[in-house]
Enzyme design. Structure first.
Site, PDB file in Angstrom:
ATOM      1  N   CYS A   1      23.108  14.844 -12.793  1.00 35.43           N
ATOM      2  CA  CYS A   1      23.965  13.995 -11.964  1.00 35.43           C
ATOM      3  C   CYS A   1      24.632  14.787 -10.847  1.00 35.43           C
ATOM      4  O   CYS A   1      24.792  14.293  -9.738  1.00 35.43           O
ATOM      5  CB  CYS A   1      24.989  13.266 -12.810  1.00 35.43           C
ATOM      6  SG  CYS A   1      26.063  14.350 -13.751  1.00 35.43           S
TER       7      CYS A   1
ATOM      8  N   ASP B   1      26.560   5.500  -6.972  1.00 33.46           N
ATOM      9  CA  ASP B   1      26.143   6.462  -7.993  1.00 33.46           C
ATOM     10  C   ASP B   1      24.648   6.688  -7.876  1.00 33.46           C
ATOM     11  O   ASP B   1      23.853   5.887  -8.369  1.00 33.46           O
ATOM     12  CB  ASP B   1      26.489   5.945  -9.381  1.00 33.46           C
ATOM     13  CG  ASP B   1      26.240   7.010 -10.433  1.00 33.46           C
ATOM     14  OD1 ASP B   1      25.685   8.064 -10.090  1.00 33.46           O
ATOM     15  OD2 ASP B   1      26.603   6.781 -11.596  1.00 33.46           O
TER      16      ASP B   1
ATOM     17  N   HIS C   1      30.333  13.326 -15.750  1.00 40.06           N
ATOM     18  CA  HIS C   1      29.444  12.718 -14.765  1.00 40.06           C
ATOM     19  C   HIS C   1      29.969  13.029 -13.361  1.00 40.06           C
ATOM     20  O   HIS C   1      31.149  13.358 -13.193  1.00 40.06           O
ATOM     21  CB  HIS C   1      29.407  11.200 -15.006  1.00 40.06           C
ATOM     22  CG  HIS C   1      28.328  10.509 -14.234  1.00 40.06           C
ATOM     23  ND1 HIS C   1      27.012  10.877 -14.311  1.00 40.06           N
ATOM     24  CD2 HIS C   1      28.383   9.455 -13.379  1.00 40.06           C
ATOM     25  CE1 HIS C   1      26.294  10.086 -13.533  1.00 40.06           C
ATOM     26  NE2 HIS C   1      27.104   9.214 -12.955  1.00 40.06           N
TER      27      HIS C   1
END
Lengths: 305, 656
Positions: free
Chosen positions: B412, B472, B456
Site C-alpha cells: 500500500c 485509495d 495502511h
C-alpha cells in the site's frame, strides 16, 4: 475410683476371676448409659458376669433366653382378656426391668431381636398401638456366641451399632482357672452377692460422669480417629456419629472410674477397642484382619494432636 | 498439627525452608532475568546456585569480605551499565542482585523472614514492565509460594508436610481479598500510571511514525500487536468504511514521506449527517496521534485537531487511553484551504522520478479534468498487472519510476506514494495519509480490534470547490484488501502473523475470547482512573467524592474488614493458647528424644511419662511433674497463667 464403685468391682472380681479389665469396661459401659454386648464361646462366665453386675449395682434383673422360636411378645409382654373386668389387661414382659440379660441374643430370629432394639434405643415399648415407658435406669446386657457357630442369626451392623461396647471374656489364665476350680460353686456365690449401690446411686454416678471434662485437644484426637476410619482404605465404612458419641461417653466413664475429672488420650485409647471393634469392617487388603487388630491398628496410625 | 511460636528468633533455618525461599526468590526474579543484561542474570543465577550447592555439601558460610566484594562489584557494574542506580531498570537490577546476596548469607529465621518480605517487594516490581493478566496470575502464584515459605519458617514442631503451609498461605491470601478490594476501589487514584516515571519505560513501543519510505510499513504488517480497540454504539460499519486516520505526510524527498513538524490547528471539524459514535481504547505508542475514523467530528480531551484532520494529544500517548469519538462520513473537507497550503502539497523534489513526471504531463494533456485523470490512473493500476504483495523488489534511485514502469509489485505504501507523486506531477494537490484500515470484529465483546498489521497508507487529493477527497490506489489494485482485510488480499506465501491470518477456527475463537477478557481487564482494572472511580462512587451515592471522603471511606471500610478479622481470630484464641502449651510439650519431648527416649506419635502423655520413668528412673520425678502440669493444662480445666509459667519454666530447666 469412687468408693461405691470400688466395692462393686471388688465384689464382681471375686466371682469372675482374672477378668479385672473386662469388668471395669462393663461397669464403664453402664456408667456411660450404654448397652453392653458380651461375645464369647459358651461357658466362660458371660451370664454370671451380667448377673453379678445387676445385683451389685442394686438393680432389678430379668433374664431372657433367646431361642429360635422366641416371639416379640415373649420379650415385651401381651394383653390378656380378663373375664372379671371384661377388658384386656397388659401383662408386661421381662423387658420391664432395670437390667435385661438377653442371653445368646443371636440365636433368636431377627424379628425377636428387633423387638429388643426399640426398647434399647428409645427406652420404651410399643405393643398393640400403645407406648409404655420402661423403668429407669434401663440396660441391656446381651451375650452372644461367636457368629460362626451353628444356629445363629448374626446381628446386622445397624443393631451392633446400638451397643456402646462389646467385650470378650476369653479363657481365664491358669492361675485364675485353678482358683475357680478350688473355689465354691458360682451359683452359690451369686446368691451371696449384695447390692453395693441404691438405685439412685447409679443415677448420681452417671450424672457425675457427664461432668468429666473433655478438652478441645482431646476432642481433636477423637475426631482425628473418626476421620481416619472414614478416609483410610482399610475400613469398609467409617465410624458413625453415634460411635463418636459412644467413644466420648466411654472415655469419660473410664476417666471417672480412674478418679479424674478430665479425659486423657489414654482413656480413649483404653476403651476404644471395646467401642469400635464391633462397628468396623475391614476392607480391601485388610479383609482378613480381625476386628480387634483393626482397632489396635487404628490407634497405631493416628497421632495424638 | 504443628504449632506456631509467638516470638521471632535466631533459630537456624533448615534445608527445606531455604530451598522454598530460594525457589520463591528465583521465580519472582525470572521475568526480570530475561530483561536484564546477561551478566546480571548469570550472576544472580550463579549466586542462587552457589547457595543451593553449599546447602547440599554443608559448605561453610561465605566470608564477609567476599560478600562485600561481590556487592560493591555488582553495584559498580550496574552503575557502568545504566549510568545510574535509580530508575526502573537499574533499580530493579540492583534489588535482584542484592537479594541474591542476601540469600547467600541467610542462615536464621530472622534473615529468612526478611528475605521473604523483600521477595514480595521484588515481585511487585514486575508490574513496572507488564500489567497483563498472565503477569498478574504468575505474580499471584509467586506470592502464594513466598507466603507459604514465610509460614513454613514458623513451624517449630515436626514438619507437617508441604500441604499445610501452602493451604494456610492460600487461606491467608483469600482473607486479604476483601481488604484488597477496598484498597483498590477506594484508594485515591493518581492520574496516569504510578510507574510512568522513568523514560526508559517507553522503548520498544511500536506504531506508525511520522515518516514513510518504501518498506517501512512492512515491519508493522508483520506485528500482531494491538494498536487500539474501538467499541461502536450502534452497529459496526462495513470494513471498507473503516479508514482510521493517523499521520498525514506532506513532504517528499524522492524516497521518504514526512509529516510537517508544525501544522495549523483548527476548531472547524466537519459535521456530517450520519454521525458514528464509538469509543477508542488506544494502546500506548509513544507518539501524539489519536486515531479516529475519517473524518473526526469532535476533539478528545487534552488534544488538538489540525487543519489536515489529524488529532494530536498534548503529550505522547504513554499509557493506554480511552476516548469517546464521533465521526461523520462526510466525503470531503477543506475546500477553502489557502494557496500556501495547496502549494505545499504540490511540491516535488527536483530531478527525481523523471519518467513519472513525463507520464504525468502526458496524462494532463490528455485529461484536462482532474477527475478523469484520477480515473485513468486508477484504471491503469487495475489493468496493467500491478501486484499487491508484502515482498516487493527493492527500489533504486528513482523509486516511483521503477515501481510504475518496471517492477509493478508493491504494497500500500508503494501505491500511495506513487499515486501521490503522480498527482503532484500532474498539478493536483495531493498528500499521503497513513493509518489503519479495517480491523477484526470481536463478536465476543462486540468491538473492533485493530492490530499493527492493519496499517495502511492512502492518498488525499484536493479538488477545486470540493476540497480534500480520499483516493485509495490500493483499492484499485487489490479490492480485497479494502473490503475483506489484509489477510485475504495477500498471497498465501507471504508471511503474516498467525493471528492475523486466522486459519484455525478454534484458535481464532479462543484468541477472540481471550482478547475480550483482556479488554475487560484493561477497562476495569488497569483503566480504573480517577474518573472511573468518581463514577463508581457516584453510583454508590457518593457524588463528587474528594480525596478526603475517599480517605474517610477507606478507613471505615478497612476498619470494618479488620474488625471482622479480629472477631474471627479472637474466637480461636483459646485454641492458640492450647497450641502454645503443646509447643512447649513438644520441646520437652525433643529433649527426651535426644536422650534416646522417643515418644510415639500415638503415645499418650501419661503412658510416655511412665515409660520414660522406667527407662531412666533418675529423671522419673521431673518427667512426672512436667507431665502432670501438661495434662492439667491441656486436658484438664487448668489455665491459670502462673501454672502455664511453671510448666514452661520446668520444661526450660529440664535436662535429660
Amino acid at each position: 475410683m469412687p468408693s461405691p464403685l470400688n466395692a462393686v468391682t471388688d465384689q464382681i472380681n471375686r466371682i469372675i476371676l482374672g477378668k479385672t479389665h473386662q469388668i471395669r469396661l462393663a461397669i464403664a459401659c453402664l456408667l456411660a448409659r450404654g448397652h453392653l454386648l458380651i461375645e464369647d464361646v459358651p461357658g466362660v462366665g458371660k451370664t454370671t458376669l451380667a448377673h453379678a453386675i445387676a445385683t451389685s449395682l442394686g438393680l432389678k434383673f430379668q433374664r431372657i433366653q433367646f431361642t429360635s422360636d422366641l416371639l416379640p411378645a415373649d420379650i415385651l409382654g401381651v394383653s390378656v382378656y380378663n373375664r372379671d373386668t371384661g377388658s384386656f389387661e397388659f401383662h408386661p414382659g421381662p423387658v420391664f426391668t432395670n437390667v435385661v440379660l438377653a442371653d445368646e441374643v443371636n440365636r433368636a430370629t431377627p424379628r425377636a431381636q428387633s423387638a429388643l432394639l426399640e426398647a434399647m434405643e428409645e427406652n420404651q415399648v410399643t405393643t398393640e398401638g400403645e407406648t409404655r415407658p420402661l423403668p429407669r435406669p434401663f440396660f441391656v446386657i446381651a451375650t452372644q456366641n461367636p457368629s460362626y457357630q451353628v444356629g445363629t442369626f448374626p446381628l446386622p451392623e445397624s443393631q451392633l451399632d446400638r451397643f456402646l461396647m462389646r467385650i470378650e471374656l476369653g479363657y481365664p489364665d491358669a492361675q485364675a482357672e485353678r482358683a475357680l476350680l478350688n473355689g465354691m460353686d458360682r451359683r452359690d456365690l451369686l446368691g451371696s452377692l449384695k447390692a453395693c449401690l441404691e438405685p439412685e446411686g447409679l443415677a448420681r454416678l452417671q450424672r457425675e460422669v457427664q461432668q468429666v471434662q473433655a478438652s478441645p485437644a482431646l476432642l481433636d484426637y477423637l475426631q482425628a480417629l473418626i476421620n481416619h476410619t472414614r478416609q483410610a482404605p482399610e475400613f469398609e465404612h467409617g465410624l458413625s456419629p453415634r460411635a463418636a458419641l459412644a467413644m466420648l461417653q466411654g472415655s469419660r466413664a473410664w476417666a471417672y472410674m480412674d478418679g479424674r475429672n478430665h479425659v486423657l488420650p489414654e482413656d480413649l485409647q483404653t476403651v476404644l477397642p471395646a467401642i469400635v471393634a464391633h462397628r468396623l469392617t475391614p476392607a480391601g487388603e485388610m479383609r482378613s484382619t480381625s476386628r480387634n487388630d483393626l482397632a489396635a491398628q487404628l490407634l497405631q496410625q493416628v497421632a495424638i494432636p | 498439627m504443628a504449632s506456631l511460636p509467638t516470638t521471632l528468633s535466631a533459630r537456624p533455618l533448615g534445608h527445606r525452608e531455604l530451598i522454598w525461599l530460594a525457589a520463591g526468590f528465583l521465580l519472582a526474579s525470572v521475568p526480570h532475568l530475561s530483561r536484564m543484561p546477561m551478566w546480571i542474570s548469570v550472576l544472580v543465577v550463579a549466586i542462587a546456585g552457589a547457595r543451593l550447592v553449599q546447602l547440599r555439601m554443608h559448605g561453610t558460610r561465605p566470608r564477609k569480605w567476599l560478600l562485600v566484594l561481590i556487592a560493591v562489584g555488582a553495584t559498580a557494574g550496574i552503575l557502568l551499565q545504566y549510568r545510574t542506580l535509580f530508575g526502573r531498570d537499574a533499580g530493579v537490577s540492583l534489588l535482584v542482585v542484592m537479594l541474591a546476596l542476601k540469600l547467600l548469607e541467610t542462615r536464621n529465621q530472622r534473615d529468612g523472614i526478611l528475605l521473604g518480605f523483600l521477595g514480595c517487594f521484588l515481585l511487585v516490581t514486575n508490574f513496572l514492565h507488564s500489567q497483563t493478566i498472565p503477569t498478574a496470575a504468575y505474580m499471584l502464584g509467586c506470592a502464594w509460594l513466598l507466603v507459604a515459605s514465610l509460614i513454613g519458617m514458623q513451624y517449630t514442631g515436626p514438619w507437617p508436610g508441604w500441604r499445610q503451609p501452602v493451604r494456610r498461605a492460600g487461606v491467608l491470601i483469600l482473607q486479604g481479598v476483601p481488604l484488597m478490594l477496598v484498597l483498590f476501589l477506594l484508594f485515591p487514584r493518581i492520574q496516569g500510571p504510578l510507574w510512568g516515571l522513568p523514560q526508559d519505560a517507553y522503548a520498544g513501543l511500536t506504531g506508525l511514525s511520522d515518516n514513510m519510505s518504501p518498506g517501512s510499513l512492512n515491519n508493522l504488517i508483520l506485528s500482531d500487536a494491538i494498536a487500539f480497540r474501538a467499541a461502536f454504539r450502534s452497529g459496526i460499519p462495513a470494513p471498507k468504511d473503516l479508514y482510521w486516520r493517523g499521520p498525514v505526510l506532506w513532504d517528499y524527498d524522492g524516497r521518504t514521506w514526512t509529516a510537517p513538524r508544525i501544522i495549523q490547528n483548527t476548531s472547524d471539524l466537519p459535521a456530517g449527517d450520519s454521525p458514528i459514535e464509538y469509543t477508542v481504547t488506544l494502546e500506548p505508542h509513544n507518539k501524539r496521534w489519536l486515531f479516529a475514523l475519517e473524518f473526526p467530528g469532535v476533539r478528545p480531551p487534552r488534544s488538538v485537531a489540525t487543519r489536515d484532520m489529524q488529532l494530536l494529544s498534548f503529550t505522547p500517548v504513554r499509557t493506554r487511553i480511552r476516548y469517546d469519538m464521533v465521526s461523520s462520513a462526510a466525503g470531503a473537507y477543506g475546500a477553502d484551504d489557502d494557496r500556501a497550503l495547496l502549494m505545499r502539497s504540490l511540491r516535488l523534489p527536483a530531478d527525481t522520478n523523471p519518467r513519472t513526471a513525463a507520464f504525468a504531463q502526458e496524462l494532463r494533456r490528455k485529461f484536462p479534468d482532474d477527475r478523469n485523470l484520477v480515473a485513468e490512473v486508477l484504471t491503469r493500476f487495475r489493468n496493467q498487472n500491478f501486484v499487491y504483495t508484502l515482498s516487493p523488489p527493492l527500489l533504486g534511485e528513482h523509486p516511483v519510476d521503477e515501481f510504475l514502469f518496471e517492477t509493478r509489485r508493491g504494497f500500500c505504501e508503494h501505491y500511495a506514494s506513487a499515486f501521490t507523486v503522480l498527482m503532484r506531477a500532474a498539478g493536483i494537490p495531493a498528500r499521503v495519509v497513513t493509518g489503519y484500515l479495517g480491523g477484526e470484529v470481536n463478536p465476543v465483546g462486540e468491538y473492533i480490534l485493530v492490530r499493527q498489521a492493519d496499517a495502511h497508507a492512502w492518498t488525499e487529493i484536493w479538488l477545486a470547490n470540493i476540497g480534500w477527497v480520499r483516493v485509495d490506489p490500493t483499492a484499485a489494485v487489490s479490492p480485497a484488501r479494502v473490503e475483506r482485510g489484509i489477510a485475504s488480499a495477500l498471497p498465501r506465501s507471504d508471511p503474516l502473523p498467525m493471528f492475523v491470518r486466522g486459519d484455525f477456527a478454534l484458535l481464532q475463537q479462543m484468541r477472540l475470547t481471550w482478547d475480550s477478557v483482556t479488554y475487560t481487564w484493561n477497562q476495569w482494572v488497569l483503566g480504573y482512573t480517577p474518573d472511573r472511580q468518581r463514577r463508581f462512587l457516584s453510583q454508590l451515592g457518593f457524588s463528587a467524592a474528594t480525596w478526603q471522603t475517599l480517605t474517610f471511606m477507606l478507613m471505615v471500610c478497612t476498619g470494618i474488614a479488620l474488625l471482622i478479622g479480629a472477631v474471627l481470630a479472637l474466637r480461636d484464641l483459646r485454641r492458640a493458647h492450647l497450641d502454645a502449651i503443646k509447643a512447649v510439650y513438644d520441646r520437652f519431648c525433643r529433649k527426651l528424644a535426644r536422650r534416646g527416649i522417643q515418644r510415639g506419635s500415638a503415645e499418650g502423655p501419661r503412658d510416655f511419662a511412665q515409660r520414660a520413668g522406667r527407662q531412666r528412673p533418675e529423671i522419673a520425678g521431673a518427667v512426672a511433674e512436667i507431665t502432670r502440669l501438661y495434662i492439667a493444662l491441656r486436658y484438664g480445666a487448668e489455665s491459670r497463667p502462673e501454672q502455664v509459667k511453671a510448666f514452661k519454666n520446668r520444661v526450660r530447666g529440664f535436662d535429660a
